[in-house]
Scaffold this motif. Structure first.
Motif, PDB file in Angstrom:
ATOM      1  N   GLY A 121      21.278 -56.482   5.431  1.00  0.00           N
ATOM      2  CA  GLY A 121      21.227 -55.293   4.634  1.00  0.00           C
ATOM      3  C   GLY A 121      21.091 -54.080   5.523  1.00  0.00           C
ATOM      4  N   ARG A 122      20.196 -53.211   5.103  1.00  0.00           N
ATOM      5  CA  ARG A 122      20.002 -51.928   5.767  1.00  0.00           C
ATOM      6  C   ARG A 122      19.464 -52.099   7.177  1.00  0.00           C
ATOM      7  NH1 ARG A 122      15.806 -47.882   3.182  1.00  0.00           N
ATOM      8  NH2 ARG A 122      14.396 -49.419   4.070  1.00  0.00           N
ATOM      9  N   GLY A 123      18.549 -53.065   7.364  1.00  0.00           N
ATOM     10  CA  GLY A 123      17.978 -53.300   8.689  1.00  0.00           C
ATOM     11  C   GLY A 123      19.027 -53.711   9.702  1.00  0.00           C
ATOM     12  N   MET A 124      19.937 -54.594   9.300  1.00  0.00           N
ATOM     13  CA  MET A 124      21.000 -55.029  10.209  1.00  0.00           C
ATOM     14  C   MET A 124      21.951 -53.872  10.529  1.00  0.00           C
ATOM     15  SD  MET A 124      20.383 -58.076  11.078  1.00  0.00           S
ATOM     16  CE  MET A 124      21.910 -58.621  11.790  1.00  0.00           C
ATOM     17  N   ALA A 125      22.268 -53.076   9.518  1.00  0.00           N
ATOM     18  CA  ALA A 125      23.157 -51.931   9.744  1.00  0.00           C
ATOM     19  C   ALA A 125      22.526 -50.939  10.712  1.00  0.00           C
ATOM     20  CB  ALA A 125      23.486 -51.258   8.427  1.00  0.00           C
ATOM     21  N   ASN A 126      21.228 -50.682  10.557  1.00  0.00           N
ATOM     22  CA  ASN A 126      20.542 -49.765  11.461  1.00  0.00           C
ATOM     23  C   ASN A 126      20.439 -50.336  12.868  1.00  0.00           C
ATOM     24  OD1 ASN A 126      20.165 -47.794   9.548  1.00  0.00           O
ATOM     25  ND2 ASN A 126      18.126 -48.457   8.997  1.00  0.00           N
ATOM     26  N   THR A 127      20.277 -51.655  12.978  1.00  0.00           N
ATOM     27  CA  THR A 127      20.185 -52.282  14.290  1.00  0.00           C
ATOM     28  C   THR A 127      21.477 -52.109  15.084  1.00  0.00           C
ATOM     29  OG1 THR A 127      18.632 -53.905  13.423  1.00  0.00           O
ATOM     30  CG2 THR A 127      19.722 -54.462  15.481  1.00  0.00           C
ATOM     31  N   TYR A 128      22.604 -52.151  14.431  1.00  0.00           N
ATOM     32  CA  TYR A 128      23.903 -52.019  15.102  1.00  0.00           C
ATOM     33  C   TYR A 128      24.373 -50.572  15.221  1.00  0.00           C
ATOM     34  CZ  TYR A 128      24.217 -57.044  14.737  1.00  0.00           C
ATOM     35  OH  TYR A 128      23.958 -58.382  14.869  1.00  0.00           O
ATOM     36  N   GLU A 129      23.468 -49.618  15.020  1.00  0.00           N
ATOM     37  CA  GLU A 129      23.845 -48.214  15.109  1.00  0.00           C
ATOM     38  C   GLU A 129      24.318 -47.843  16.515  1.00  0.00           C
ATOM     39  OE1 GLU A 129      24.730 -44.393  14.603  1.00  0.00           O
ATOM     40  OE2 GLU A 129      24.347 -45.835  13.027  1.00  0.00           O
ATOM     41  N   ILE A 130      23.749 -48.428  17.544  1.00  0.00           N
ATOM     42  CA  ILE A 130      24.155 -48.097  18.919  1.00  0.00           C
ATOM     43  C   ILE A 130      25.610 -48.476  19.149  1.00  0.00           C
ATOM     44  CG2 ILE A 130      23.746 -48.655  21.337  1.00  0.00           C
ATOM     45  CD1 ILE A 130      20.799 -48.880  20.654  1.00  0.00           C
ATOM     46  N   VAL A 131      26.023 -49.614  18.618  1.00  0.00           N
ATOM     47  CA  VAL A 131      27.410 -50.069  18.770  1.00  0.00           C
ATOM     48  C   VAL A 131      28.345 -49.198  17.928  1.00  0.00           C
ATOM     49  CG1 VAL A 131      28.971 -52.013  18.399  1.00  0.00           C
ATOM     50  CG2 VAL A 131      26.665 -52.422  19.244  1.00  0.00           C
ATOM     51  N   ARG A 132      27.899 -48.861  16.724  1.00  0.00           N
ATOM     52  CA  ARG A 132      28.728 -48.085  15.800  1.00  0.00           C
ATOM     53  C   ARG A 132      28.887 -46.646  16.258  1.00  0.00           C
ATOM     54  NH1 ARG A 132      28.341 -45.184  10.830  1.00  0.00           N
ATOM     55  NH2 ARG A 132      26.108 -44.946  11.113  1.00  0.00           N
ATOM     56  N   GLY A 133      27.799 -46.029  16.706  1.00  0.00           N
ATOM     57  CA  GLY A 133      27.870 -44.671  17.239  1.00  0.00           C
ATOM     58  C   GLY A 133      28.015 -43.583  16.200  1.00  0.00           C
ATOM     59  N   GLY A 134      27.656 -43.836  14.971  1.00  0.00           N
ATOM     60  CA  GLY A 134      27.807 -42.843  13.907  1.00  0.00           C
ATOM     61  C   GLY A 134      26.915 -41.634  14.087  1.00  0.00           C
ATOM     62  N   GLU A 135      25.647 -41.858  14.426  1.00  0.00           N
ATOM     63  CA  GLU A 135      24.724 -40.741  14.638  1.00  0.00           C
ATOM     64  C   GLU A 135      25.136 -39.917  15.849  1.00  0.00           C
ATOM     65  OE1 GLU A 135      22.269 -39.478  12.925  1.00  0.00           O
ATOM     66  OE2 GLU A 135      22.138 -41.022  11.380  1.00  0.00           O
ATOM     67  N   MET A 136      25.649 -40.584  16.869  1.00  0.00           N
ATOM     68  CA  MET A 136      26.092 -39.885  18.083  1.00  0.00           C
ATOM     69  C   MET A 136      27.250 -38.945  17.745  1.00  0.00           C
ATOM     70  SD  MET A 136      25.515 -39.748  21.389  1.00  0.00           S
ATOM     71  CE  MET A 136      24.880 -41.304  21.913  1.00  0.00           C
ATOM     72  N   ARG A 137      28.247 -39.471  17.045  1.00  0.00           N
ATOM     73  CA  ARG A 137      29.399 -38.644  16.667  1.00  0.00           C
ATOM     74  C   ARG A 137      28.983 -37.480  15.782  1.00  0.00           C
ATOM     75  NH1 ARG A 137      31.985 -43.553  15.727  1.00  0.00           N
ATOM     76  NH2 ARG A 137      31.569 -43.289  13.516  1.00  0.00           N
ATOM     77  N   ARG A 138      28.138 -37.771  14.784  1.00  0.00           N
ATOM     78  CA  ARG A 138      27.737 -36.735  13.836  1.00  0.00           C
ATOM     79  C   ARG A 138      26.957 -35.630  14.541  1.00  0.00           C
ATOM     80  NH1 ARG A 138      23.963 -34.689  10.670  1.00  0.00           N
ATOM     81  NH2 ARG A 138      24.491 -34.089   8.547  1.00  0.00           N
TER      82      ARG A 138
END
Length: 75
Positions: free
Chosen positions: A1-18
């Protein structure tokens, strides 16, 4: 769920781009490549840390067991 999505944030890079895009819009391109990058990295690491915390603590209830409430008879 949300925890797994937040854990993979470094790979996804969404916050970095935003963060970099918002910094570029607000203050210009040079600001986006310096402070926007640092701000995005900080938010990404924070989100990943919260994700790990959520995954680890998900199996445990947020409170202790609840004792049943016995209503006293009022005459």
């Amino acid at each position: 769920g949300r925890g797994m999505a937040n854990t993979y944030e470094i790979v996804r890079g969404g916050e970095m781009r935003r963060s970099m895009e918002q910094s570029a819009l607000a203050s210009g391109g040079d600001y986006a490549y310096t402070t926007g990058f640092i701000h995005g990295l900080n938010r990404s690491l924070g989100r990943a840390g919260i994700g790990v915390y959520e995954v680890v603590t998900a199996p445990f209830p947020p409170y202790g067991p609840v004792a049943p409430v016995v209503a006293a008879e009022v005459s």
